[in-house]
Design an enzyme around this catalytic site. Sequence first.
Site, PDB file in Angstrom:
ATOM      1  N   LYS A   1      20.508  42.820  22.271  1.00 24.35           N
ATOM      2  CA  LYS A   1      20.989  43.586  23.024  1.00 24.35           C
ATOM      3  C   LYS A   1      20.326  44.882  23.968  1.00 24.35           C
ATOM      4  O   LYS A   1      20.057  45.725  23.162  1.00 24.35           O
ATOM      5  CB  LYS A   1      22.266  43.337  22.764  1.00 24.35           C
ATOM      6  CG  LYS A   1      23.227  44.070  23.787  1.00 24.35           C
ATOM      7  CD  LYS A   1      24.990  44.437  23.370  1.00 24.35           C
ATOM      8  CE  LYS A   1      25.172  45.282  24.270  1.00 24.35           C
ATOM      9  NZ  LYS A   1      27.133  45.523  23.691  1.00 24.35           N
TER      10      LYS A   1
ATOM     11  N   GLU B   1      25.676  48.841  27.581  1.00 27.17           N
ATOM     12  CA  GLU B   1      26.662  49.364  26.686  1.00 27.17           C
ATOM     13  C   GLU B   1      26.291  50.606  25.648  1.00 27.17           C
ATOM     14  O   GLU B   1      26.275  50.384  24.388  1.00 27.17           O
ATOM     15  CB  GLU B   1      27.996  48.782  25.725  1.00 27.17           C
ATOM     16  CG  GLU B   1      28.531  47.450  27.053  1.00 27.17           C
ATOM     17  CD  GLU B   1      29.335  46.509  26.458  1.00 27.17           C
ATOM     18  OE1 GLU B   1      30.645  46.180  27.188  1.00 27.17           O
ATOM     19  OE2 GLU B   1      29.060  46.516  25.206  1.00 27.17           O
TER      20      GLU B   1
ATOM     21  N   ARG C   1      31.811  44.701  38.121  1.00 29.38           N
ATOM     22  CA  ARG C   1      31.037  44.010  37.353  1.00 29.38           C
ATOM     23  C   ARG C   1      30.327  42.377  37.371  1.00 29.38           C
ATOM     24  O   ARG C   1      29.588  41.857  36.333  1.00 29.38           O
ATOM     25  CB  ARG C   1      31.608  44.451  36.214  1.00 29.38           C
ATOM     26  CG  ARG C   1      31.228  43.847  34.963  1.00 29.38           C
ATOM     27  CD  ARG C   1      32.329  44.250  33.459  1.00 29.38           C
ATOM     28  NE  ARG C   1      31.609  43.706  32.308  1.00 29.38           N
ATOM     29  CZ  ARG C   1      32.542  44.489  31.821  1.00 29.38           C
ATOM     30  NH1 ARG C   1      33.460  45.488  31.176  1.00 29.38           N
ATOM     31  NH2 ARG C   1      32.490  43.946  29.461  1.00 29.38           N
TER      32      ARG C   1
ATOM     33  N   ASP D   1      33.326  38.898  29.850  1.00 32.46           N
ATOM     34  CA  ASP D   1      33.055  39.420  28.904  1.00 32.46           C
ATOM     35  C   ASP D   1      34.612  38.065  28.405  1.00 32.46           C
ATOM     36  O   ASP D   1      35.166  38.450  27.963  1.00 32.46           O
ATOM     37  CB  ASP D   1      34.058  40.134  28.533  1.00 32.46           C
ATOM     38  CG  ASP D   1      33.646  40.790  27.193  1.00 32.46           C
ATOM     39  OD1 ASP D   1      32.752  40.237  26.776  1.00 32.46           O
ATOM     40  OD2 ASP D   1      33.561  42.736  26.995  1.00 32.46           O
TER      41      ASP D   1
ATOM     42  N   GLU E   1      26.158  31.755  26.176  1.00 31.49           N
ATOM     43  CA  GLU E   1      26.803  31.463  25.021  1.00 31.49           C
ATOM     44  C   GLU E   1      28.401  31.871  25.474  1.00 31.49           C
ATOM     45  O   GLU E   1      28.857  32.101  26.051  1.00 31.49           O
ATOM     46  CB  GLU E   1      26.838  33.093  24.996  1.00 31.49           C
ATOM     47  CG  GLU E   1      27.154  34.452  23.958  1.00 31.49           C
ATOM     48  CD  GLU E   1      26.655  35.849  23.871  1.00 31.49           C
ATOM     49  OE1 GLU E   1      25.785  35.771  23.574  1.00 31.49           O
ATOM     50  OE2 GLU E   1      27.481  36.303  24.280  1.00 31.49           O
TER      51      GLU E   1
ATOM     52  N   GLU F   1      38.186  37.231  20.203  1.00 33.90           N
ATOM     53  CA  GLU F   1      38.011  38.509  20.934  1.00 33.90           C
ATOM     54  C   GLU F   1      39.590  38.885  22.028  1.00 33.90           C
ATOM     55  O   GLU F   1      40.943  39.571  21.856  1.00 33.90           O
ATOM     56  CB  GLU F   1      37.241  39.286  21.269  1.00 33.90           C
ATOM     57  CG  GLU F   1      37.685  40.820  21.935  1.00 33.90           C
ATOM     58  CD  GLU F   1      35.937  40.967  22.217  1.00 33.90           C
ATOM     59  OE1 GLU F   1      36.237  42.689  22.592  1.00 33.90           O
ATOM     60  OE2 GLU F   1      35.662  40.605  22.468  1.00 33.90           O
TER      61      GLU F   1
END
Length: 705
Positions: free
Chosen positions: A290, A294, A344, A373, A395, A401
């Site tokens: 990654k 972030e 985004r 996300d 993915e 979550e």
Amino acid sequence: MKIPDPVHPAWLPPEAFLAVGSRRTLVLGDGLLVETVHDEVAQACARYGGRVRRGAEDGPYDLVLALIPAESLPGAAGAVLAEFRGDAGPAGRVIGAEGYLLARRDGVTVVLAGDSAGLLYGLFHVVRLGERAFAAEREAEHHRPAMRRRMLDHWDNVEVHPVMGQVERGYAGGSIFWRDGAPRGDLARVRAYGRLLAACGVNAISVNNVNVHAAEARLLTDRLGDVAAIADVLRPYGIRVHLSVSFASPVVLGGLPTADPLEEDVRTWWAGVTEGVYDTIPDFGGYVVKADSEGQPGPFAYGRDHADGANVLAEALAPYDGVVHWRAFVYNHRQDWRDRTTDRARAAHDHFAPLDGRFRDNVIVQVKHGPIDFQTREPVSPVIAAMPATRLAVELQVTQEYTGQQRHVCYLAPMWSEVLGFRPWGPDGAAVADIAAGTADVADGAEDRHGRAPGDGGGLVGVSNVGDDPYWTGHPLAQANLYAFGRLAWAPWADPAAILDEWIDLTFTPAATGESERLRRTLHAIMDGSWRTYERYTAPLGVGFMVRPGHHYGPDVDGYEYTPWGTYHFADRDGVGVDRTRATGTGFTGQYPPPWSETYESLADCPDELLLFFHHVPYGHVLRSGSTVIQHVYDTHFAGAEQVAEARRRWAELAGTGVVDERLHARVLGLFDEQLRCAEEWRDQINAYFFRKSGVPDAQGRRIP
């Protein structure tokens, strides 16, 4: 002191092996995984009175598990193989990597495989079938995974993170690998985990968080032995270990002044450290990265792009058949909420689509299934259709979550099936599953135009939902998501309801009474539509992120509305939704190929379930159902909470029937109490928020706080 609960066997309880363990079995072949096959059958026979033999011994046998070429095959097995090969001779049809044949001929059930992994998967297929594997004659079936790479990423931290804990976005306790900065040492549990994964088709894992902190970074060098110990216990079940690494490793670990991927010293450092990894773990899978996301370091710091960054690691891995999974989750997480031109959703496509064709062949660009996300409802990411010359992995987030955090029942296989079946170029084009498998432009089983064999695409990657909870996934019914991920990675066109049946039959093995069918009906009633139930009481018409900031559990409609994270719904007194059109919005719709670019652009044609993802509309806008947007919000949130109450009632009725273990029943019932409380909180907060914004009352006159 409370006695810890025993570890639940999940979908591999001893009873699942009754049919195999009570038969006479012959195992032919050599190798580590063949030994695993033999040991599995031997343990079952020791329990249930059957017999297992190795080598070409005289029969009779009920089950033959044979690796070919092997010793002389018994008559039924030889006939099955000859029929499969047909008139083409020994050089004719091949079973293929990890594949197997399954048949029943002349009273003998036969599993034949060309490699030991295929034999292991074939055994677990027989276990899934149970007595059906030994019933009527069965024509030869050829089973082979659609995707070569079927992987789980663990977001586990070696040291406890002060905010995210031992497992980031983990909802099932601590890590099964690490505890307080050290290996847990509980390798028996890790081995049991590998066994569960092999039984559903997973063949790779990454053992640490994609957010690589100081302790995790050292797994690449002086702590590599900890990773090797995990690899050793997973190897007998065909699981290859991967490692998340920091792009800044040459600086952090190697003492170099730079991690610039075009610097020769950096390339040399990666080559040297990778050689050391393979000296220690010869079957190591590769790296997960990654970068520039972030707060994680990446090539942007040196004026380089992501192809430059990925290729330097891929070059180091190439001599060992290793791959680098390079995540496409790159976006500006410090954007100005006042700026409606920054979107985004556009970010991954903007960064990665122009790089198509520049990645080395052992780079796998790992793309989240949606552009934001892992929200409850998103469109499929346009990146998946934009990089035909690049291996892409899709993915999925198995850990829940944004879908109830394993405190809510939310069976995700129906969502994943919709994603895998989505056809970016229209009904006659390839599906997402084809792109992930590498078969989007393959005809008649030949290599594609990039020289890749069928199945050799990027594959499917899931973010694991496992922890050290006795039930593995916290919520016992969340085990079904882990099982379904593996089965869909193997066979992406499988029916989610059929996968759920498999999981039910393996996991719950009550006495053969009418109650077992009652359990099946109850679980289907609770789980089949649970994703859409969750959507009803949380996320209307494609709106996401109306959650509490940080931990992301429970409702907070404006929690992210004025933050730098880029996750907005733009609700005002007149309407709600994000304008992502080319005509008046961010232009995101233009990242899709036709026909979807036109479909999403059009207010009239955009699917209702994604309306507010693509358009800002008045509350009185009429949906295809005939309802207005505001009434849809009210109706679905009342309905969702009612559906949770009904699911809880149905589960409660199983108490005392003996069809479910009492401890498991109590755990699920307690979680249903929390789900119902939370669903009612979602209902009341969402309905109150939009009533106060719009001033439009509920047409049915129900109470809105």
